[in-house]
Design an enzyme around this catalytic site. Structure first.
Site, PDB file in Angstrom:
ATOM      1  N   SER A 231      48.143  35.825  41.697  1.00 47.96           N
ATOM      2  CA  SER A 231      46.877  36.493  41.432  1.00 47.96           C
ATOM      3  C   SER A 231      46.092  35.854  42.417  1.00 47.96           C
ATOM      4  O   SER A 231      46.393  35.217  43.491  1.00 47.96           O
ATOM      5  CB  SER A 231      46.620  35.937  40.087  1.00 47.96           C
ATOM      6  OG  SER A 231      47.444  36.337  38.889  1.00 47.96           O
ATOM      7  N   SER A 269      50.189  40.432  39.699  1.00 47.17           N
ATOM      8  CA  SER A 269      49.036  39.910  40.332  1.00 47.17           C
ATOM      9  C   SER A 269      47.818  40.371  39.778  1.00 47.17           C
ATOM     10  O   SER A 269      47.392  41.523  39.632  1.00 47.17           O
ATOM     11  CB  SER A 269      49.020  40.364  41.916  1.00 47.17           C
ATOM     12  OG  SER A 269      48.084  39.549  42.483  1.00 47.17           O
ATOM     13  N   ASP A 271      44.087  40.393  39.882  1.00 42.87           N
ATOM     14  CA  ASP A 271      43.185  40.239  41.320  1.00 42.87           C
ATOM     15  C   ASP A 271      41.878  40.548  40.878  1.00 42.87           C
ATOM     16  O   ASP A 271      41.393  41.596  40.452  1.00 42.87           O
ATOM     17  CB  ASP A 271      43.529  41.332  42.358  1.00 42.87           C
ATOM     18  CG  ASP A 271      45.063  40.834  42.964  1.00 42.87           C
ATOM     19  OD1 ASP A 271      45.461  39.631  42.888  1.00 42.87           O
ATOM     20  OD2 ASP A 271      45.939  41.861  43.223  1.00 42.87           O
TER      21      ASP A 271
END
Length: 342
Positions: A231, A269, A271
């Site tokens: 991340s 991920s 983000d």
């Protein structure tokens, strides 16, 4: 390899805008950063990073703010209230995924101590998963670790690389960590400051000023596997007078900047970008037509912060013998310096 260096120390300059004096998020007046690092040299490589705006006081309980989820596979405690009200009411604490909830409770202690009569608080805690290098299930973060990062936060150039919440993170196949940068664009004839701090822990192929640098080419034999739960957390601060909607536009540029360094934006991920302004509340928000210099500043500051998070990190061996190597400076091609390659 000699001592680790920031991108500009290596001649890697991102964009044409000038930086602030420290080239850090702390160039935004009143924004402080603190770290607590846990590194036992074996299975634990983790910690806490706190971004503390001094402008949050008993009189001023919130700062205009926004959150953007580029990919919501993560745990960002407190994000829905920022979305709803457009206000940041606490410092931003970063840590490891499974320690986020203990960190939120500790941040609540910090907020309650500063407002003895308060009965509702919105602690904001972001995370990335450092389980590739650190025994994340041990959840070693305690209240004291969080309070130390908050109470020890200061101005000056924050430590970068393998420190605080970046102690055990990896990105783009290399060891990464915490990175920061700033820009000073001119808006309507007056300079404003935009600063970024990142906790980098995502997959893809390292790209420096347009030049791809796969880990298997820079470090033959290195294991190139993308850890589960990778991340990125991005925190943007500015002193420009903006409202929450405009700050939302800045957050999206922060996520876009990840693509410049080669992010894969993969399924696992998480983000996220958070942006806030410290501008006095009586100032009117600037017109949208004047935001272009701020957009450029965010893109450049986040890109350079991400590169700093990698270039300042050191090779780390962690849990189960996993290794993440530092970016080798002597393997950076000349085309990564100076003018960008098109």
């Amino acid at each position: 390899m000699r001592g680790r260096a920031r991108a500009r120390d290596l001649g890697v300059v991102v964009g044409a805008l000038p930086t602030g004096p420290l080239n850090a998020i702390t160039d935004v007046e009143g924004v402080l950063v603190g770290h607590t690092t846990i590194d036992d040299g074996a299975d634990l490589h983790t910690g806490v990073t706190a971004i503390v705006p001094r402008h949050l006081t008993a009189e001023r309980r919130g700062l205009p703010a926004a959150v953007y989820s580029g990919n919501g596979y993560g745990k960002l405690v407190g994000s829905t209230q920022i979305d709803e009200l457009g206000m940041l009411e606490s410092p931003v604490v970063l840590t490891a995924t499974l320690s986020a909830f203990r960190a939120a409770d500790a941040l609540l202690t910090y907020l309650m101590d500063r407002s003895p009569e308060g009965i509702s608080f919105n602690p904001v805690v972001g995370e990335t998963n450092d389980g590739y290098l650190s025994d994340i299930r041990r959840r070693p973060i305690t209240e004291r670790h969080v309070l130390d990062a908050l109470e020890g936060a200061s101005g000056g150039l924050p430590a970068e690389g393998c420190v605080g919440a970046g102690t055990g993170t990896t990105a783009l196949g290399f060891k990464a960590g915490i990175g920061t940068s700033s820009r000073r664009p001119v808006v309507d004839g007056a300079p404003v400051t935009v600063g970024a701090l990142v906790q980098a822990n995502f997959g893809g192929v390292l790209t420096v000023r347009g030049v791809p640098m796969p880990v298997e080419e820079l470090i033959p034999g290195a294991v190139d596997e993308e850890p589960v739960g990778n991340s990125c957390m991005i925190v943007v601060a500015t002193d420009a007078p903006l409202d929450a909607r405009q700050l939302g536009r800045l957050t999206r540029r922060g996520i876009f900047a990840m693509g410049r360094v080669g992010a894969s934006y993969s399924h696992g991920s998480g983000d996220y970008a958070i942006a806030f302004t410290t501008a006095p509340p009586q100032l009117p928000a600037m017109p949208d037509a004047g935001l272009n210099p701020l957009f450029a500043a965010v893109m450049d500051a986040v890109e350079e912060a991400l590169l700093n998070s990698l270039f300042t990190a050191t090779t780390t061996t962690g849990v189960r013998g996993h290794v993440r190597h530092a970016v080798p400076y002597d393997r950076l091609p000349e085309t990564a310096h100076g003018e960008a390659v098109v």
